[in-house]
Design a protein around this motif. Structure first.
Motif: not given
Ligand code: HEC
Ligand code: HEC
Length: 227
Positions: A40, A48, A50, A43-45, A57, A131
């Motif tokens: 995360a 998703q 950046k 790559h995001g929690e 993604r 989110r």
């Protein structure tokens, strides 16, 4: 169960009790969610990625494709220096690869917020929901030409809707819903012979297409997730 012949019931019970069977067929989603806390940071929690394309993604991609890429990072068939330390056998054994890939594949991102319902409005719920929204911004380029190019050269494998598919030979990733800048970087890597595509000489094939053909195609891909 009572009506099943005893031998069948016994085999069934043994299968259920067998840890290897369970591990083979049912990746552990809870374990996957835990492992994803490491992913995360980049790559995001919710997987998703950046928008600037630095991190792709991962949410909703085919689990087998994700797992295949993780194995390729581990073996360095696909070079990914920022991620390499996270993919060593110690950090990410095969069981963890399958768990995190299955978890990421299960995340559904929507491409837009649902309309506000004033009666049931809940600020926290909406924040959480926001989110899980990812819509690829319209990429500059000619949509008509982009569609023609994509349909002729790419959709056979990546799907008419850009959602990817899998064949007996390999797992073909979705391109629609992926960050344009990330896709563009992969295209440059494929052209430079630094990222494996489908056939060994795809670097030549990709070099024969023009930059304009690719930007038009990215424009077309960027509206495919707008539904
Ligand atoms: C330090 C930042 C970082 C961390 C942490 C990280 N990644 Fe990545 N990941 C990247 C970068 C950068 C790329 C894109 C590499 C490229 O451009 O080829 C990438 C690419 C990927 C891809 C390829 C996606 C595709 O469409 O081909 C997968 C799969 C992936 N990461 C999974 C994971 C998983 C699972 C974890 C956690 C175990 C993780 N990553 C942790 C930086 C990171
Ligand atoms: C014959 C099948 C086939 C065709 C046709 C094809 N692809 Fe692919 N593509 C693949 C496969 C397989 C992969 C996964 C490669 C891997 O395992 O790393 C891939 C991966 C990609 C990726 C990397 C995506 C990611 O998430 O990292 C991009 C970008 C891409 N293809 C673009 C294109 C474009 C643009 C076209 C049309 C010009 C095209 N492909 C045509 C099979 C195909």
């Amino acid at each position: 169960m009572q009506r099943l012949p005893a031998a069948f019931a016994l085999t069934f019970a043994l299968l259920l009790a067998s840890p290897t069977w369970a591990a083979e067929e049912e990746p552990d989603l809870e374990l996957g969610e835990k492992i994803n806390m490491t992913c995360a940071g980049c790559h995001g929690e919710n997987g998703q990625g950046k928008p600037n394309g630095e991190y792709p993604r991962l949410a909703g991609m085919d689990a087998r494709y994700l797992a295949a890429q993780l194995r390729d990072f581990k073996s360095r068939k696909r070079l990914n220096i920022p991620m390499f330390p996270y993919t060593t056998e110690r950090e990410l054994p095969e069981e963890d690869i399958r768990a995190v890939a299955a978890y990421l594949a299960s995340i559904r991102l929507k491409s837009r917020m649902p309309p506000v319902n004033e009666n049931t409005f809940d600020a926290l719920e909406r924040l959480k929901l926001s989110r899980r929204i990812l819509n690829i911004p319209r990429y500059p380029g000619d949509l008509v030409k982009g569609k023609r190019f994509y349909r002729k050269e790419c959709s056979n494998c990546h799907g008419r809707d850009g959602r990817g598919k899998h064949t007996r030979k390999n797992f073909i990733p979705m391109l629609a819903g992926q960050h344009s800048a990330y896709l563009l970087r992969q295209i440059s890597l494929i052209r430079a012979g630094k990222r494996f595509h489908d056939e060994p000489d795809d670097d030549e094939l990709f070099s024969a297409y023009s930059d304009e053909e690719f930007s038009d195609m990215l424009a077309y891909l960027s509206i495919l997730d707008d539904e």
